[in-house]
Design a protein around this motif. Sequence first.
Motif, PDB file in Angstrom:
ATOM      1  N   ALA A  36       0.863  -0.611  -0.390  1.00 60.86           N
ATOM      2  CA  ALA A  36      -0.187  -0.029  -0.132  1.00 60.86           C
ATOM      3  C   ALA A  36       0.511   0.934   0.381  1.00 60.86           C
ATOM      4  CB  ALA A  36      -1.284  -0.468   1.672  1.00 60.86           C
ATOM      5  N   ARG A  37       2.325   1.440   0.390  1.00 59.62           N
ATOM      6  CA  ARG A  37       2.544   2.312   0.678  1.00 59.62           C
ATOM      7  C   ARG A  37       4.059   2.233  -0.423  1.00 59.62           C
ATOM      8  NH1 ARG A  37       7.908   3.567   2.542  1.00 59.62           N
ATOM      9  NH2 ARG A  37       8.334   0.993   3.125  1.00 59.62           N
ATOM     10  N   THR A  38       4.459   1.430  -1.572  1.00 60.06           N
ATOM     11  CA  THR A  38       5.178   1.080  -2.816  1.00 60.06           C
ATOM     12  C   THR A  38       4.619   1.364  -3.474  1.00 60.06           C
ATOM     13  OG1 THR A  38       5.101  -0.888  -1.964  1.00 60.06           O
ATOM     14  CG2 THR A  38       6.834   0.496  -0.681  1.00 60.06           C
ATOM     15  N   ASN A  39       3.566   0.972  -3.486  1.00 59.81           N
ATOM     16  CA  ASN A  39       3.047   0.478  -5.414  1.00 59.81           C
ATOM     17  C   ASN A  39       1.398   0.900  -5.189  1.00 59.81           C
ATOM     18  OD1 ASN A  39       5.254  -1.756  -5.085  1.00 59.81           O
ATOM     19  ND2 ASN A  39       4.863  -2.410  -6.895  1.00 59.81           N
ATOM     20  N   ALA A  40       1.888   1.502  -6.825  1.00 58.60           N
ATOM     21  CA  ALA A  40       0.521   2.490  -7.202  1.00 58.60           C
ATOM     22  C   ALA A  40       0.159   0.729  -8.532  1.00 58.60           C
ATOM     23  CB  ALA A  40       0.305   3.581  -7.741  1.00 58.60           C
ATOM     24  N   PHE A  41      -1.081   0.743  -7.755  1.00 61.37           N
ATOM     25  CA  PHE A  41      -2.360  -0.248  -8.267  1.00 61.37           C
ATOM     26  C   PHE A  41      -3.018   0.002  -9.600  1.00 61.37           C
ATOM     27  CE2 PHE A  41      -0.554  -3.097  -5.536  1.00 61.37           C
ATOM     28  CZ  PHE A  41      -0.569  -4.170  -5.974  1.00 61.37           C
ATOM     29  N   PHE A  42      -2.944  -0.758 -10.579  1.00 62.94           N
ATOM     30  CA  PHE A  42      -3.535   0.026 -12.080  1.00 62.94           C
ATOM     31  C   PHE A  42      -5.062  -1.049 -11.697  1.00 62.94           C
ATOM     32  CE2 PHE A  42       0.403  -0.896 -14.124  1.00 62.94           C
ATOM     33  CZ  PHE A  42       0.552   0.594 -14.203  1.00 62.94           C
ATOM     34  N   MET A  43      -6.042   0.364 -11.856  1.00 64.93           N
ATOM     35  CA  MET A  43      -7.739   0.052 -11.933  1.00 64.93           C
ATOM     36  C   MET A  43      -7.887  -1.117 -13.298  1.00 64.93           C
ATOM     37  SD  MET A  43     -10.112   0.146  -9.853  1.00 64.93           S
ATOM     38  CE  MET A  43     -10.587   1.861  -9.280  1.00 64.93           C
ATOM     39  N   GLY A  44      -8.570  -2.899 -12.967  1.00 65.59           N
ATOM     40  CA  GLY A  44      -8.141  -3.273 -14.706  1.00 65.59           C
ATOM     41  C   GLY A  44      -6.983  -3.811 -14.700  1.00 65.59           C
ATOM     42  N   GLY A  45      -5.788  -3.596 -14.239  1.00 65.64           N
ATOM     43  CA  GLY A  45      -4.908  -4.163 -13.797  1.00 65.64           C
ATOM     44  C   GLY A  45      -4.146  -3.497 -15.608  1.00 65.64           C
ATOM     45  N   GLY A  46      -2.791  -4.389 -15.581  1.00 67.49           N
ATOM     46  CA  GLY A  46      -2.237  -4.446 -16.913  1.00 67.49           C
ATOM     47  C   GLY A  46      -3.365  -3.703 -17.905  1.00 67.49           C
ATOM     48  N   LYS A  47      -4.508  -5.825 -18.794  1.00 67.79           N
ATOM     49  CA  LYS A  47      -5.026  -5.230 -19.594  1.00 67.79           C
ATOM     50  C   LYS A  47      -5.736  -3.723 -19.702  1.00 67.79           C
ATOM     51  CE  LYS A  47      -6.177  -7.680 -23.799  1.00 67.79           C
ATOM     52  NZ  LYS A  47      -5.492  -7.870 -24.295  1.00 67.79           N
ATOM     53  N   ALA A  48      -6.101  -3.620 -18.880  1.00 67.44           N
ATOM     54  CA  ALA A  48      -6.646  -1.829 -18.675  1.00 67.44           C
ATOM     55  C   ALA A  48      -5.816  -0.931 -19.218  1.00 67.44           C
ATOM     56  CB  ALA A  48      -7.706  -1.771 -17.255  1.00 67.44           C
ATOM     57  N   LEU A  49      -4.318  -0.869 -18.354  1.00 67.97           N
ATOM     58  CA  LEU A  49      -3.776   0.646 -18.934  1.00 67.97           C
ATOM     59  C   LEU A  49      -3.250  -0.156 -19.924  1.00 67.97           C
ATOM     60  CD1 LEU A  49      -0.200   1.116 -17.090  1.00 67.97           C
ATOM     61  CD2 LEU A  49      -0.537   0.449 -19.524  1.00 67.97           C
ATOM     62  N   VAL A  50      -3.280  -0.946 -20.663  1.00 68.71           N
ATOM     63  CA  VAL A  50      -2.604  -1.167 -22.539  1.00 68.71           C
ATOM     64  C   VAL A  50      -3.873  -0.813 -23.555  1.00 68.71           C
ATOM     65  CG1 VAL A  50      -2.086  -2.965 -24.159  1.00 68.71           C
ATOM     66  CG2 VAL A  50      -1.377  -3.008 -22.041  1.00 68.71           C
ATOM     67  N   ASN A  51      -5.351  -1.639 -22.901  1.00 68.85           N
ATOM     68  CA  ASN A  51      -5.992  -0.806 -23.989  1.00 68.85           C
ATOM     69  C   ASN A  51      -6.292   1.270 -23.539  1.00 68.85           C
ATOM     70  OD1 ASN A  51      -6.834  -3.153 -24.616  1.00 68.85           O
ATOM     71  ND2 ASN A  51      -7.917  -3.458 -23.187  1.00 68.85           N
ATOM     72  N   ALA A  52      -5.738   1.306 -22.966  1.00 72.31           N
ATOM     73  CA  ALA A  52      -6.389   3.350 -22.505  1.00 72.31           C
ATOM     74  C   ALA A  52      -5.700   3.919 -23.295  1.00 72.31           C
ATOM     75  CB  ALA A  52      -5.722   3.449 -20.909  1.00 72.31           C
ATOM     76  N   TYR A  53      -3.997   3.186 -23.422  1.00 70.33           N
ATOM     77  CA  TYR A  53      -2.970   3.249 -23.855  1.00 70.33           C
ATOM     78  C   TYR A  53      -3.224   3.171 -25.484  1.00 70.33           C
ATOM     79  CZ  TYR A  53       0.093   4.776 -20.335  1.00 70.33           C
ATOM     80  OH  TYR A  53       1.225   5.169 -18.982  1.00 70.33           O
ATOM     81  N   TYR A  54      -3.584   2.169 -25.884  1.00 72.28           N
ATOM     82  CA  TYR A  54      -4.065   2.620 -27.165  1.00 72.28           C
ATOM     83  C   TYR A  54      -5.010   2.941 -27.503  1.00 72.28           C
ATOM     84  CZ  TYR A  54      -0.978  -1.761 -28.356  1.00 72.28           C
ATOM     85  OH  TYR A  54       0.429  -1.949 -28.642  1.00 72.28           O
ATOM     86  N   ARG A  55      -6.438   3.216 -26.700  1.00 69.87           N
ATOM     87  CA  ARG A  55      -7.197   4.039 -26.849  1.00 69.87           C
ATOM     88  C   ARG A  55      -6.592   5.619 -26.770  1.00 69.87           C
ATOM     89  NH1 ARG A  55     -10.043   1.198 -23.844  1.00 69.87           N
ATOM     90  NH2 ARG A  55      -9.820   2.327 -22.020  1.00 69.87           N
ATOM     91  N   SER A  56      -5.694   5.893 -26.495  1.00 70.52           N
ATOM     92  CA  SER A  56      -4.959   7.460 -26.357  1.00 70.52           C
ATOM     93  C   SER A  56      -4.121   7.781 -27.436  1.00 70.52           C
ATOM     94  CB  SER A  56      -4.483   7.703 -25.282  1.00 70.52           C
ATOM     95  OG  SER A  56      -3.831   8.786 -24.950  1.00 70.52           O
ATOM     96  N   ALA A  57      -3.715   6.568 -28.535  1.00 70.75           N
ATOM     97  CA  ALA A  57      -2.475   6.212 -29.705  1.00 70.75           C
ATOM     98  C   ALA A  57      -3.809   6.300 -30.144  1.00 70.75           C
ATOM     99  CB  ALA A  57      -1.609   5.469 -29.339  1.00 70.75           C
ATOM    100  N   GLU A  58      -3.623   6.552 -30.968  1.00 66.87           N
ATOM    101  CA  GLU A  58      -5.234   6.191 -31.841  1.00 66.87           C
ATOM    102  C   GLU A  58      -5.921   7.541 -31.598  1.00 66.87           C
ATOM    103  OE1 GLU A  58      -7.641   2.467 -30.765  1.00 66.87           O
ATOM    104  OE2 GLU A  58      -6.048   1.683 -31.747  1.00 66.87           O
TER     105      GLU A  58
END
Length: 469
Positions: free
Chosen positions: A117-139
């Motif tokens: 909880a102190r050291t790491n920020a967790f992605f909502m939806g995990g890495g798949k959601a992060l990747v999808n968000a980046y692809y949407r933004s890139a497009e």
Amino acid sequence: MIDVLVIGGGNAALCAALMAREAGASVLVLEAAPKEWRGGNSQHTRNLRCMHDAPQDVLVDAYPEEEYWQDLLKVTGGLTDEKLARIAIKASSNCRDWMRGHGVRFQPPLSGALHVARTNAFFMGGGKALVNAYYRSAEALGVQIRYNAPVDSIELDGERFVAARIGSERIEARTCVLAAGGFESNREWLRDAWGQVNGQWIADNFLIRGTRFNMGTLLKFMIDAGADTIGDPSQSHCVAIDARAPLYDGGICTRVDCVSLGVVLNRDGDRFYDEGEDFWPKRYAIWGRLVAQQPGQIAYSVIDSKAVGRFMPPVFPGTRAHALPELARAMKIDEARFMNTIESYNAACRVGTFNHAVLDDCHTENLTPPKTHWAQPLDKPPYYAYALRPGITFTYLGLKTDPRAAVYFDGTPSENLFVAGEMMAGNVLGKGYTAGVGMAIGTAFGRIAGTQAALAARNVKGKHDHAIA
């Protein structure tokens, strides 16, 4: 002609593409995988290790630069480039707003057995959601993306990038970012790196925790082309995962997190390492290599009922027995040897105040190897065992680089060829791992590489325009 060509489709590649596009460059991303498998190993990630001097949004307390550095120094045993490591550490403190600007969301801080909880920020939806968000933004920003586009070679003029090749197709660009991952999916290369024991290839018993598409084709091409390298080919982010995991893409759900709460035995019934050496997020990634060094590359994590509920439950249920001899027989371990190991461990336990959230005072005495923390006798049935195999996430052999993320040839940096992600992570990770640091390295150097590539492309354009004038 494209300004910036990005080869790869995971976190580092996408960070590079987004930064280059934001800087005004035209960008083409070549992803080897089909669209449904895009994202490389980033689709399997969960979090980013973040430096912060005070509580910040989803991060509690503080995790200052020096503590982060000491944690990295400990797990790598000093096999790290301090300058590059500190660049990644510092960058991890201020990248989240940029990530949010591209659609990434973070979940509220976790608490409990993971200690992060102190050291790491967790992605909502995990890495798949992060990747999808980046692809949407890139497009949305106009980045061109091609799938099923595995680059097998690049054309160089000295240390300058000229073009990439997909078979007979030639793709020119003013600059290029290499972010195509390591060679963890290449069984032959893993065999060469790990060798044989008693006539058997050690790597044949490995599972590939990450993507099946990281064959190391471009990495090998660059090595053969004379690029400067760094790292040991046998070193990797290698986790002890459930032996029943799939051959590829098992991801986070195949991890077995009860190691620190019990004992780990090899197939001969012997313990071989301190299960309570440190917090699990700082130590989970050494266990794959430890298991790889055991007979048959297999081990067994054994717990009793006191441990149930104290760790993230695995996807696959463990082997269950109401008596320890029954458990030994179920695992096909010599019963007498198994019982001697467990009884010796139980007798050596000095139980103080058990607390899995701190480095407690429950330890063993006069036992080799020791158990430094969280040592409790295995005496409360039912008992559980989880068979473990080495799970390779990504390899550490990569290309030597600098604070500009440039690729080097005989000590000379390229003016227009850059590298990010797993292809250069070995500069920071000579060995070992701590949770979330791979994403920190990929995010930092992906953003640097994209920025530098866009700048280099402008310089190339400027020289060309000047020459025409």
